[in-house]
Motif scaffolding. Structure first.
Motif, PDB file in Angstrom:
ATOM      1  N   ARG A 236     -21.532 -16.261  -4.172  1.00  0.00           N
ATOM      2  CA  ARG A 236     -20.740 -16.077  -2.967  1.00  0.00           C
ATOM      3  C   ARG A 236     -20.094 -17.417  -2.606  1.00  0.00           C
ATOM      4  N   PHE A 237     -18.796 -17.356  -2.254  1.00  0.00           N
ATOM      5  CA  PHE A 237     -18.049 -18.553  -1.873  1.00  0.00           C
ATOM      6  C   PHE A 237     -17.387 -18.328  -0.523  1.00  0.00           C
TER       7      PHE A 237
ATOM      8  N   PRO B 296     -12.170 -12.977   8.636  1.00  0.00           N
ATOM      9  CA  PRO B 296     -12.920 -14.067   9.277  1.00  0.00           C
ATOM     10  C   PRO B 296     -14.428 -13.813   9.257  1.00  0.00           C
ATOM     11  N   GLY B 297     -15.158 -14.841   8.856  1.00  0.00           N
ATOM     12  CA  GLY B 297     -16.607 -14.764   8.809  1.00  0.00           C
ATOM     13  C   GLY B 297     -17.166 -14.126   7.551  1.00  0.00           C
ATOM     14  N   ARG B 298     -16.313 -13.719   6.619  1.00  0.00           N
ATOM     15  CA  ARG B 298     -16.763 -13.075   5.369  1.00  0.00           C
ATOM     16  C   ARG B 298     -16.419 -13.942   4.168  1.00  0.00           C
ATOM     17  N   ASP B 299     -17.308 -13.954   3.196  1.00  0.00           N
ATOM     18  CA  ASP B 299     -17.112 -14.709   1.967  1.00  0.00           C
ATOM     19  C   ASP B 299     -16.520 -13.809   0.892  1.00  0.00           C
ATOM     20  N   PHE B 300     -16.121 -14.398  -0.221  1.00  0.00           N
ATOM     21  CA  PHE B 300     -15.773 -13.603  -1.390  1.00  0.00           C
ATOM     22  C   PHE B 300     -16.834 -13.847  -2.460  1.00  0.00           C
TER      23      PHE B 300
ATOM     24  N   VAL C 275     -13.806 -10.583  -8.834  1.00  0.00           N
ATOM     25  CA  VAL C 275     -13.728 -11.269  -7.545  1.00  0.00           C
ATOM     26  C   VAL C 275     -13.663 -10.183  -6.476  1.00  0.00           C
ATOM     27  N   THR C 276     -14.626 -10.212  -5.564  1.00  0.00           N
ATOM     28  CA  THR C 276     -14.758  -9.188  -4.536  1.00  0.00           C
ATOM     29  C   THR C 276     -14.523  -9.794  -3.163  1.00  0.00           C
ATOM     30  N   ASP C 277     -13.670  -9.135  -2.373  1.00  0.00           N
ATOM     31  CA  ASP C 277     -13.466  -9.552  -0.988  1.00  0.00           C
ATOM     32  C   ASP C 277     -13.698  -8.355  -0.082  1.00  0.00           C
ATOM     33  N   THR C 278     -13.631  -8.558   1.225  1.00  0.00           N
ATOM     34  CA  THR C 278     -13.970  -7.495   2.171  1.00  0.00           C
ATOM     35  C   THR C 278     -12.759  -6.839   2.822  1.00  0.00           C
ATOM     36  N   ARG C 279     -11.572  -7.125   2.381  1.00  0.00           N
ATOM     37  CA  ARG C 279     -10.373  -6.508   2.956  1.00  0.00           C
ATOM     38  C   ARG C 279      -9.963  -5.333   2.075  1.00  0.00           C
ATOM     39  N   ALA C 280     -10.221  -4.124   2.561  1.00  0.00           N
ATOM     40  CA  ALA C 280      -9.943  -2.910   1.791  1.00  0.00           C
ATOM     41  C   ALA C 280      -8.490  -2.461   1.888  1.00  0.00           C
ATOM     42  N   GLU C 281      -7.840  -2.746   3.015  1.00  0.00           N
ATOM     43  CA  GLU C 281      -6.489  -2.210   3.221  1.00  0.00           C
ATOM     44  C   GLU C 281      -5.415  -2.952   2.437  1.00  0.00           C
TER      45      GLU C 281
END
Length: 182
Positions: free
Chosen positions: A2-3, A54-58, A73-79
């Protein structure tokens, strides 16, 4: 691993992949190391620029299975989903070429929805023939119960840290090293 979803986090992800590939028998300055490092840099930069919440890592995962490296590479923005076919930007544009590079360099790539949480994973694969030398993995030996008909290495990294005991994290003053130890 996690970064933090920052330019520094993207830089650390790129450096970590380059170091791991060197450990796995693909030295710095070889086409395999440079190609996978560039793909990682592009996917990580996109996670920071387009997938930041904001506040989330990839998250980054590097896997080797059957002579194919896979970077996820996984991020938390689905849209915000990347296009399935990257468009060619205007010749005067200063950005917008990252996924075009990934599509050109990788044997295969694409986005997948994240199943257990919001977000997406953008992955890329590169097939690399063994070239007569076995793949070795000095960072994390293969578990004995994973012996199967095909090789598979997955790097498991500890929790995020700005300073790694194995020297892979940046220390003050290292930011301009260009990803290589001097």
């Amino acid at each position: 691993m996690r970064f933090t979803s920052t330019p520094r986090g993207a830089r650390l992800a790129r450096r970590l992949v380059s170091h791991r590939l060197n450990d796995w028998g693909h030295p710095y300055m070889t086409p395999t190391n440079e190609t996978l490092t560039l793909i990682t840099a592009e996917l990580s930069a996109n996670a920071v620029r387009h997938g930041h919440v904001p506040g989330r890592d990839f998250h980054l995962q590097l896997t080797l299975a059957d002579d194919t490296f896979r970077i996820e590479v996984t991020d938390t923005r689905a849209e915000k989903q990347p296009p399935s076919t990257p468009s060619t930007p205007d010749s005067t544009s200063e950005s917008g070429r990252g996924l075009l590079l990934v599509a050109t360099l990788a044997d295969d790539w694409g986005p997948t929805p994240r199943s257990a949480a919001p977000g997406k994973t953008v992955w890329a694969e590169l097939r690399v023939p063994t070239g007569g030398h076995p793949h070795t993995h000095s960072a994390a030996p293969r578990p004995a119960d994973s012996a199967s008909a095909h090789e598979r290495y997955t790097e498991s990294f500890p929790a995020t840290s700005s300073r790694r005991p194995d020297g892979l994290g940046l220390r003050p003053g290292d930011a301009s090293c260009g990803g290589r130890r001097r």
